[in-house]
Design a protein around this motif. Structure first.
Motif, PDB file in Angstrom:
ATOM      1  N   SER A 160       0.581  -1.195  -2.117  1.00  0.00           N
ATOM      2  CA  SER A 160      -0.185   0.036  -2.294  1.00  0.00           C
ATOM      3  C   SER A 160       0.665   1.292  -2.205  1.00  0.00           C
ATOM      4  O   SER A 160       0.334   2.304  -2.813  1.00  0.00           O
ATOM      5  CB  SER A 160      -1.273   0.117  -1.222  1.00  0.00           C
ATOM      6  N   LYS A 161       1.738   1.232  -1.451  1.00  0.00           N
ATOM      7  CA  LYS A 161       2.525   2.440  -1.203  1.00  0.00           C
ATOM      8  C   LYS A 161       3.816   2.408  -2.016  1.00  0.00           C
ATOM      9  O   LYS A 161       4.060   3.262  -2.859  1.00  0.00           O
ATOM     10  CB  LYS A 161       2.845   2.558   0.287  1.00  0.00           C
ATOM     11  N   SER A 189       2.870   1.855  -5.471  1.00  0.00           N
ATOM     12  CA  SER A 189       1.824   2.821  -5.877  1.00  0.00           C
ATOM     13  C   SER A 189       0.659   2.180  -6.623  1.00  0.00           C
ATOM     14  O   SER A 189       0.082   2.805  -7.509  1.00  0.00           O
ATOM     15  CB  SER A 189       2.419   3.924  -6.779  1.00  0.00           C
ATOM     16  N   ILE A 190       0.300   0.937  -6.257  1.00  0.00           N
ATOM     17  CA  ILE A 190      -0.843   0.323  -6.939  1.00  0.00           C
ATOM     18  C   ILE A 190      -1.911  -0.158  -5.945  1.00  0.00           C
ATOM     19  O   ILE A 190      -2.281  -1.339  -5.936  1.00  0.00           O
ATOM     20  CB  ILE A 190      -0.412  -0.833  -7.879  1.00  0.00           C
ATOM     21  N   PRO A 191      -2.446   0.774  -5.131  1.00  0.00           N
ATOM     22  CA  PRO A 191      -3.490   0.361  -4.187  1.00  0.00           C
ATOM     23  C   PRO A 191      -4.711  -0.246  -4.894  1.00  0.00           C
ATOM     24  O   PRO A 191      -5.384  -1.104  -4.331  1.00  0.00           O
ATOM     25  CB  PRO A 191      -3.866   1.655  -3.465  1.00  0.00           C
ATOM     26  N   GLY A 192      -4.974   0.202  -6.127  1.00  0.00           N
ATOM     27  CA  GLY A 192      -6.120  -0.336  -6.862  1.00  0.00           C
ATOM     28  C   GLY A 192      -6.009  -1.815  -7.163  1.00  0.00           C
ATOM     29  O   GLY A 192      -7.006  -2.467  -7.459  1.00  0.00           O
ATOM     30  N   PHE A 193      -4.786  -2.351  -7.055  1.00  0.00           N
ATOM     31  CA  PHE A 193      -4.602  -3.782  -7.333  1.00  0.00           C
ATOM     32  C   PHE A 193      -4.928  -4.649  -6.117  1.00  0.00           C
ATOM     33  O   PHE A 193      -5.062  -5.853  -6.260  1.00  0.00           O
ATOM     34  CB  PHE A 193      -3.160  -4.064  -7.797  1.00  0.00           C
ATOM     35  N   ARG A 194      -5.051  -4.039  -4.951  1.00  0.00           N
ATOM     36  CA  ARG A 194      -5.360  -4.773  -3.720  1.00  0.00           C
ATOM     37  C   ARG A 194      -4.461  -5.994  -3.542  1.00  0.00           C
ATOM     38  O   ARG A 194      -4.909  -7.141  -3.713  1.00  0.00           O
ATOM     39  CB  ARG A 194      -6.838  -5.211  -3.660  1.00  0.00           C
TER      40      ARG A 194
END
Lengths: 490, 490
Positions: free
Chosen positions: A333-334, A337-342
């Motif tokens: 997520s950090k 940068s893909i927090p939407g991917f969980r």
């Protein structure tokens, strides 16, 4: 059986009959009085179970017999009173947009990054379709993505994650995919670890200030307590063994069972990087007390200073330590940068933890299409190298710009080397040097300056006036806007 | 304060001083003896916390001070002794393949369907890329999929889910998206509901036979007990109010607090569809007892008989009921055959449950790329209609073929109207009519016939000899192979 002292008196002929009766009687009657005091008041008649009479059965529009949820769900259902969540909610009502809503609230409360979205956008455009649809046979086969797969993550994905983690840590440590469980984000990773390492009512020591989300992540369901280990600005909020020792002893005196130490490295919200020596000391302390160590390393690649990041895994591999107490949390997520991917990871050296966590993944597994994307993404070494170089450079640049802007207002920041935020000392803007003063400033930032920054209170910091400001979702042109807005409060 | 009876004796001058002292003394000393009896034996020295001496600190290769996991994680970490999981694991070691491993174990233990993979494959090939990459502006924007989004699901997705659920239920009931929380599969949906409706140690009544996975789904973390309500073949395993009443009263006598009734409709593993009257009776019973009703409807569209499927939501909407006790579970794993996508729903009429579940979605949210695919898929009405028609027709055909094959072997099935399985009465193959005999047959099926079917024991069925056989991942040509293999045991 030390308690039956009075009866010994009887046996020893020292008038113990009187004492041996008096003490139990007193205890008995005091216990009754105490229990009576604690007994809940008679239930509200509206909460009595319905009878089977038809008049009750079919009554509507009133609250008779309204069924209740569990007592543990009620506090979860209520709105949070933490300024962290209050700030995030307020932004939703009026979010700043540099074109369509220039007067909206600017979000500095959420640790997300758009710094390398150009690179991600290009990669996804070129590879997303193939990565989901690829198969050994070459042609797309729906059964590759639609059917049940092991909840804990495909071996391919664990191998790719292990390689990626090793790469961002400069190759100084290698991760064994068999110690790894893939989770649907960092949040379930910490929850599952808390469940596995501590029983309900047990506690973790946690240096302050700490990430406000840990409260929900850990307390909502696992019932594990967090015992703050207060750190101070004089040490740049770095934890010391003496502070750990003191908190541990105090907890023990209060009857709390401490099961582990939880901390983030780079620290969230301060952004400082723990030195190898500090990690060594923490692990040594944990070994002395025979407790677990949970190192949250989700900002491992988001470093910009000169200080080297060292994973607790690397320290654990030192010959002297029993590694089974070491557990690492990581997520994409950090750093990616893909927090939407969980997508997150539990990395544990304890076999029981790995086995239990694998089973618990039935509740929080990553969907197969996303696994396929991640396998391709993490295995694309050329892209990852390019991304890492750009990511670090851009964080460094943005950090310099943001801190410089604050400096010009006379507002200093804690020394930091990592994370998507800085830890800002706004104590000079407080009307009173207290929690109340800090919350007033938080409110003024929200309503007057229209900026959502997370106050130290939400992070359990004991020194008033500190705020976490996330800067990695800002465009360069946003920074002067923010500084102008803060200037109004100076 | 009824307990302080002895003191009343004092006040009333009836020699109560003696009694008022004797009773507390007896209680006090008996309590001590009891506690002493329960006290655990002195800890094994290998489990003592390490001291800080260097000799202990740096010892390795032995178990001194090995840190322990929580007591609740240990049973989770252990391998399961349920034949359901044993069977699934055994298949993994030697899975049947009609081309590459014709002598492997045939999987009848997992409720998944490949019946409409041709349709799904076509849809995904044509739409997957666009569905993930679409944006309001037309061009792909990475921020649409990469950034944080509300954990509980985008409104668009909830609207699409509500429409889809209403559609498969023949439009007889409409679902309000605001009562809906999107979960990462049906499994976390049931867990989160259990957490919200019952406290640790409370219980749900559950008609038997029931889906073996409920044990893990509910017990692993929430600590909610399942109280079986035994149903019999003479009623085609349909639950009755008198059985519920009896189980409820017995539970109360034992001191268990019953918080709700949990059942699946169409029933898993029997496949029968509950009539409107039965649903009405269950809800009336729940209202009388003031408990919750959890209706697992994940096979709602997988129906093939003449019997109409009725959702508990439809019954709840009847004027006479307090809807707040009704909670529905749904998922796309069965009806849409995409368990790999991990997408489910909690539909609840209770505001507190919806609010708490939304917050708990931080632990089990669906990734944004998958949300985007699902929004497109569920909103594609033409595709959904085509899929539904084919799905029902193909289940019906496969069911007929499978049941006919068994019939020719003289093996009957329970009357069923839905689900991806049938409930097969293999009692004629038992060497002894007992659980032991059933487990022997399970083992023989696995090792001799090389078929994994789930025995009734795993489903808490009290009549021996029943097996759940999932048939929707079979090709037509597999069915004669299975029948030939079973014939060996006849």
């Amino acid at each position: 059986m030390r308690l039956i002292v009075p009866l010994r008196g009887v046996i020893q002929g020292r008038g113990g009959l009187f004492v041996g009766s008096l003490i139990p009687c007193c205890l008995f009657y005091f216990l009754q009085l105490y229990l009576k005091g604690r007994r809940p008041p008679p239930s509200d008649p509206t909460e009595l179970p319905r009878t089977s009479s038809r008049s009750n059965l079919f009554s509507r529009g009133n609250s008779i017999g309204r069924v209740r949820v569990s007592s543990r769900a009620l506090p979860v259902a209520k709105p949070s009173d933490s300024p962290y969540y209050i700030g995030l909610e307020r932004v939703k009502t009026d979010p700043y947009d540099r074109i369509t809503n220039t007067d909206g609230i600017i979000q500095l409360g959420l640790a997300e990054s758009t710094l390398c979205f150009d690179l991600l956008q290009r990669w996804m455009s070129e590879n997303l379709m193939d990565s989901i649809m690829q198969s050994d046979a070459g042609e797309f086969d729906i059964s590759n993505i639609a059917m049940y797969k092991p909840f804990e993550g495909l071996l391919e994905l664990r191998v790719a994650f292990a390689d990626f983690m090793s790469r961002i840590m400069g190759g100084k440590v290698s991760f064994d995919p068999s110690n790894m469980v893939i989770t649907a984000g960092g949040t379930p990773a910490i929850e599952v670890l808390a469940f596995c390492l501590a029983d309900h009512g047990n506690a973790f020591l946690i240096p302050t200030p700490y990430y406000p989300g840990f409260e929900r992540d850990i307390k909502f369901r696992t019932g594990v307590e967090l015992i703050p280990v207060h750190c101070r600005s004089s040490d740049n909020f770095t934890v010391t063994v003496s502070a750990l020792e003191q908190a541990f002893n105090q907890a023990r005196k209060r009857g709390s069972k401490v099961s582990g130490i939880l901390f983030s490295n780079p620290s969230n919200p301060v952004g400082n990087i723990l030195s190898r020596e500090t990690l060594h000391d923490i692990l040594k302390f944990a070994q002395e007390k025979n407790i677990h160590v949970i190192s949250d390393e989700i900002f491992a690649d988001s470093v910009y200073g000169d200080k080297e990041f060292v994973s607790m895994a690397e320290v654990a591999y030192s010959e002297e330590f029993d590694k089974s107490r070491v557990h690492i949390i990581y997520a994409l997520s950090k750093d990616l940068s893909i927090p939407g991917f969980r997508a997150g990871v539990i990395y544990s050296f304890h076999e029981d933890v790995v086995n239990a966590a694998k089973k618990l993944m039935r509740f929080t597994s990553v969907s197969v299409p996303v696994r396929r994307i991640l396998i391709s993404l993490l295995s694309d070494v050329r892209f990852i190298e390019e991304y890492m170089t750009a990511h670090r450079q851009r964080i460094r640049d943005k950090h310099i710009r943001f801190v410089e802007g604050l400096k010009q207002l006379g507002i200093p920041c804690a020394v930091s080397g990592g994370g998507l935020y800085c830890w800002v000392d706004m104590s000079s803007l407080l009307t009173s040097y207290s929690e109340k003063g800090e919350l007033e400033l938080f409110e003024k930032l929200l309503t007057v300056a229209k900026i959502n920054a997370t106050p130290g209170t939400a992070c359990y910091c004991i020194e008033p006036g500190w705020f976490r400001c996330c800067f990695t979702a800002l465009a360069d042109e946003d920074i002067p806007v923010i500084m102008d807005r803060i200037r109004q409060l100076c």
